[in-house]
Design a protein around this motif. Sequence first.
Motif, PDB file in Angstrom:
ATOM      1  N   GLY A 133      -2.082  65.949  38.307  1.00 40.47           N
ATOM      2  CA  GLY A 133      -1.511  65.173  37.225  1.00 40.47           C
ATOM      3  C   GLY A 133      -0.648  65.991  36.293  1.00 40.47           C
ATOM      4  N   GLU A 134      -0.110  65.298  35.297  1.00 40.02           N
ATOM      5  CA  GLU A 134       0.841  65.950  34.395  1.00 40.02           C
ATOM      6  C   GLU A 134       0.186  66.996  33.498  1.00 40.02           C
ATOM      7  OE1 GLU A 134       4.242  62.956  33.248  1.00 40.02           O
ATOM      8  OE2 GLU A 134       2.373  61.865  33.540  1.00 40.02           O
ATOM      9  N   GLN A 135      -1.132  66.924  33.373  1.00 42.36           N
ATOM     10  CA  GLN A 135      -1.813  67.953  32.594  1.00 42.36           C
ATOM     11  C   GLN A 135      -1.911  69.257  33.371  1.00 42.36           C
ATOM     12  OE1 GLN A 135      -3.181  65.436  34.096  1.00 42.36           O
ATOM     13  NE2 GLN A 135      -5.203  65.903  34.908  1.00 42.36           N
ATOM     14  N   ALA A 136      -1.732  69.191  34.701  1.00 41.35           N
ATOM     15  CA  ALA A 136      -1.810  70.382  35.554  1.00 41.35           C
ATOM     16  C   ALA A 136      -0.402  70.941  35.758  1.00 41.35           C
ATOM     17  CB  ALA A 136      -2.448  70.022  36.889  1.00 41.35           C
ATOM     18  N   VAL A 137       0.189  71.404  34.678  1.00 40.82           N
ATOM     19  CA  VAL A 137       1.561  71.900  34.729  1.00 40.82           C
ATOM     20  C   VAL A 137       1.618  73.238  35.453  1.00 40.82           C
ATOM     21  CG1 VAL A 137       3.529  72.653  33.347  1.00 40.82           C
ATOM     22  CG2 VAL A 137       2.140  70.705  32.603  1.00 40.82           C
ATOM     23  N   GLU A 138       2.570  73.342  36.378  1.00 37.81           N
ATOM     24  CA  GLU A 138       2.799  74.608  37.082  1.00 37.81           C
ATOM     25  C   GLU A 138       4.036  75.272  36.491  1.00 37.81           C
ATOM     26  OE1 GLU A 138       1.218  76.285  39.311  1.00 37.81           O
ATOM     27  OE2 GLU A 138      -0.334  74.891  39.947  1.00 37.81           O
ATOM     28  N   PRO A 139       3.908  76.478  35.910  1.00 32.71           N
ATOM     29  CA  PRO A 139       5.065  77.165  35.336  1.00 32.71           C
ATOM     30  C   PRO A 139       5.941  77.765  36.430  1.00 32.71           C
ATOM     31  CG  PRO A 139       3.145  78.549  35.116  1.00 32.71           C
ATOM     32  CD  PRO A 139       2.663  77.243  35.704  1.00 32.71           C
ATOM     33  N   ARG A 140       6.578  76.904  37.182  1.00 32.29           N
ATOM     34  CA  ARG A 140       7.414  77.342  38.292  1.00 32.29           C
ATOM     35  C   ARG A 140       8.557  76.340  38.447  1.00 32.29           C
ATOM     36  NH1 ARG A 140       3.225  75.390  43.137  1.00 32.29           N
ATOM     37  NH2 ARG A 140       3.708  73.157  42.957  1.00 32.29           N
ATOM     38  N   ILE A 141       9.640  76.779  39.043  1.00 38.42           N
ATOM     39  CA  ILE A 141      10.754  75.883  39.300  1.00 38.42           C
ATOM     40  C   ILE A 141      11.195  75.938  40.767  1.00 38.42           C
ATOM     41  CG2 ILE A 141      12.588  77.534  38.741  1.00 38.42           C
ATOM     42  CD1 ILE A 141      14.011  75.174  37.298  1.00 38.42           C
ATOM     43  N   GLU A 142      10.800  76.990  41.468  1.00 43.28           N
ATOM     44  CA  GLU A 142      11.267  77.166  42.844  1.00 43.28           C
ATOM     45  C   GLU A 142      10.769  76.064  43.776  1.00 43.28           C
ATOM     46  OE1 GLU A 142      13.614  79.108  43.793  1.00 43.28           O
ATOM     47  OE2 GLU A 142      13.742  79.867  41.745  1.00 43.28           O
ATOM     48  N   ALA A 143       9.587  75.524  43.517  1.00 41.70           N
ATOM     49  CA  ALA A 143       9.071  74.463  44.388  1.00 41.70           C
ATOM     50  C   ALA A 143       9.966  73.228  44.311  1.00 41.70           C
ATOM     51  CB  ALA A 143       7.639  74.114  43.980  1.00 41.70           C
ATOM     52  N   THR A 144      10.346  72.843  43.100  1.00 43.21           N
ATOM     53  CA  THR A 144      11.255  71.700  42.949  1.00 43.21           C
ATOM     54  C   THR A 144      12.619  72.033  43.531  1.00 43.21           C
ATOM     55  OG1 THR A 144      10.125  71.112  40.893  1.00 43.21           O
ATOM     56  CG2 THR A 144      12.243  70.055  41.315  1.00 43.21           C
ATOM     57  N   ARG A 145      13.071  73.258  43.304  1.00 49.41           N
ATOM     58  CA  ARG A 145      14.375  73.663  43.829  1.00 49.41           C
ATOM     59  C   ARG A 145      14.411  73.569  45.357  1.00 49.41           C
ATOM     60  NH1 ARG A 145      17.831  76.156  40.791  1.00 49.41           N
ATOM     61  NH2 ARG A 145      16.261  77.212  39.496  1.00 49.41           N
ATOM     62  N   ARG A 146      13.297  73.948  45.996  1.00 53.14           N
ATOM     63  CA  ARG A 146      13.231  73.872  47.460  1.00 53.14           C
ATOM     64  C   ARG A 146      13.279  72.419  47.924  1.00 53.14           C
ATOM     65  NH1 ARG A 146      14.580  75.090  52.417  1.00 53.14           N
ATOM     66  NH2 ARG A 146      12.861  75.069  53.929  1.00 53.14           N
ATOM     67  N   ALA A 147      12.595  71.525  47.217  1.00 52.27           N
ATOM     68  CA  ALA A 147      12.566  70.110  47.607  1.00 52.27           C
ATOM     69  C   ALA A 147      13.952  69.478  47.511  1.00 52.27           C
ATOM     70  CB  ALA A 147      11.565  69.353  46.741  1.00 52.27           C
ATOM     71  N   VAL A 148      14.656  69.728  46.417  1.00 47.86           N
ATOM     72  CA  VAL A 148      15.981  69.110  46.283  1.00 47.86           C
ATOM     73  C   VAL A 148      16.975  69.754  47.238  1.00 47.86           C
ATOM     74  CG1 VAL A 148      15.641  68.283  43.925  1.00 47.86           C
ATOM     75  CG2 VAL A 148      16.550  70.599  44.282  1.00 47.86           C
ATOM     76  N   GLU A 149      16.758  71.018  47.552  1.00 47.59           N
ATOM     77  CA  GLU A 149      17.622  71.684  48.520  1.00 47.59           C
ATOM     78  C   GLU A 149      17.521  70.998  49.883  1.00 47.59           C
ATOM     79  OE1 GLU A 149      16.326  75.495  50.289  1.00 47.59           O
ATOM     80  OE2 GLU A 149      18.184  76.312  49.441  1.00 47.59           O
ATOM     81  N   LEU A 150      16.302  70.678  50.292  1.00 46.08           N
ATOM     82  CA  LEU A 150      16.107  69.988  51.573  1.00 46.08           C
ATOM     83  C   LEU A 150      16.743  68.606  51.575  1.00 46.08           C
ATOM     84  CD1 LEU A 150      12.376  70.927  52.300  1.00 46.08           C
ATOM     85  CD2 LEU A 150      14.413  71.763  53.513  1.00 46.08           C
TER      86      LEU A 150
ATOM     87  N   GLY B  14      19.529  67.916  50.087  1.00 49.83           N
ATOM     88  CA  GLY B  14      20.968  68.025  49.909  1.00 49.83           C
ATOM     89  C   GLY B  14      21.396  68.092  48.458  1.00 49.83           C
ATOM     90  N   ASP B  15      20.488  68.514  47.600  1.00 52.27           N
ATOM     91  CA  ASP B  15      20.768  68.656  46.169  1.00 52.27           C
ATOM     92  C   ASP B  15      21.352  67.403  45.539  1.00 52.27           C
ATOM     93  OD1 ASP B  15      19.833  71.280  45.567  1.00 52.27           O
ATOM     94  OD2 ASP B  15      21.558  72.119  46.631  1.00 52.27           O
ATOM     95  N   PRO B  16      20.576  66.312  45.533  1.00 51.39           N
ATOM     96  CA  PRO B  16      21.079  65.060  44.934  1.00 51.39           C
ATOM     97  C   PRO B  16      21.441  65.213  43.463  1.00 51.39           C
ATOM     98  CG  PRO B  16      18.690  64.961  45.268  1.00 51.39           C
ATOM     99  CD  PRO B  16      19.180  66.166  45.989  1.00 51.39           C
ATOM    100  N   GLN B  17      20.814  66.149  42.750  1.00 49.82           N
ATOM    101  CA  GLN B  17      21.085  66.345  41.321  1.00 49.82           C
ATOM    102  C   GLN B  17      22.482  66.895  41.062  1.00 49.82           C
ATOM    103  OE1 GLN B  17      19.453  68.423  43.178  1.00 49.82           O
ATOM    104  NE2 GLN B  17      19.858  70.535  42.529  1.00 49.82           N
ATOM    105  N   ARG B  18      23.184  67.284  42.119  1.00 44.79           N
ATOM    106  CA  ARG B  18      24.557  67.770  41.955  1.00 44.79           C
ATOM    107  C   ARG B  18      25.589  66.682  42.225  1.00 44.79           C
ATOM    108  NH1 ARG B  18      23.714  72.758  40.764  1.00 44.79           N
ATOM    109  NH2 ARG B  18      22.107  74.036  41.772  1.00 44.79           N
TER     110      ARG B  18
END
Length: 500
Positions: free
Chosen positions: A38-55, A57-61
Amino acid sequence: MTDETAGEQPDIDDRILASLEHAEAAETAYRALLERAGEQAVEPRIEATRRAVELLGDPQRSFRVLHITGTNGKGSTARIADALLRAHGLRTGVLTSPHLERVNERILIDGEPVSDEAFARNYDEIAPFLELVDAELAKQGQRRLTFFEAFTVLAFAVMADAPVDVAVLEVGMGGRWDSTNVADGDVAVITPIALDHTNRLGATVEAIAGEKAGIIKPDAIVVSAVQQPEALAVLEARAAEVGARLLVDGRDFSLSEQSVAVGGQLITVKGLAAEYIDQLVPLMGAHQGRNAALALVAVEAFLGGGAQPMTAEVLADGFAAVTSPGRLDTIGAEPLVIADAAHNPHGAAALRAALGEYFGLERVTLVLGVLAGKDAAGVLTELEPVIDEVVVTQSSSERALDADELAGQAVAVLGADRVVVETDLSTAVETARDAAADRGGAVVVTGSITLLGDVIGHARETGWLLRPDARRQAATVQLDAPELEGFEGPDAGADTEEQR
């Protein structure tokens, strides 16, 4: 029934069935997301999300980004900026959190919650990629994608699919390692920075500012609210480091005038390219005027780097469309019931000021429920001067602080004679409404968004929830300011079934 009418009926039935199917599919997708940490279990990381959007095709771009962080005012600033961008003719997406009643509220497309169909379809399309990243993380001994990480990926997919021209992204927590930070904002907006989430972001305003400054990207424009000196120094250093242009309230732009008006407030903003005089913002609270000024300048910067003034038509249409659910939101009348998500002392101070200035309220019956880890004593201390009585309760959230534990903090601040404990939320709300009605006063519901959502659901079920089109009028009937005499606001002369 005519043959023509009979011929249309199956189509109507088909649409109803399709709608039910989409709703069920969206609920299934949401349940799958909820199975994640859940949202209380915050992970101080960004690479996991970066890997997901990379797969993916980077929709955020595929769209431009206006990125918003800060401690208070993020959601309202995001909604105001969104309304102004839509008034300019752009198709927009908004990612915000948390939601009041339905998870669809977290992703807005052109100002409306994402449809069940789009929510479910996009989740089904990204699910295999989320599972692939989960497997990679497991091999590395890391937790799989959390709810917020996966939901951010979903939001980007929905927006790219829509498609939108611009996304307004509200940071979930901090900024530097927040999942939304895989997107690069053309404009970064920093609302006031104060102490909150200190266990995650740091124990000082300076440390927290360092985390939030992480959304400032190379060559971006940064639009900042007035900040404490130590926070501003951090923002200046980050902007200089990456070559960003920093614009600060009070230095590069300003809210020069602000006054209470029927339906909200009038603001005059000295922007980047022009001065915008007497703009009607249909929101209550001095802090909302500051949020509106911040959003206006952010959009001004976004549209043309601040070189071109915004037109009177865009401003009028944009501000007229602004809503901010759960922020000084008048949800009931007779007695007046105001819902506000003041979850920390900074927000509580703004709420207290607004109750007097915008609603003419000197004393209220408070309904309070907070999430564990929040500074409940600080919130109560800020509100104490206006509290007749507090009814302590808890929301349906698994993170809700136990009502009895919260009551202990309330007694320490207010004294036992001003504290009532009702663990059942519905009973708590009706107890407060009865008390306010007896005193000829009002009820204020605050503490957490989850509490507000539960109370709004209760109000709808029991029949006293005001329709959105009646809420602004219900708020302004409390006003008795001499300067309002003869003022014809946008709702002047309007009548509603609730008020009749």
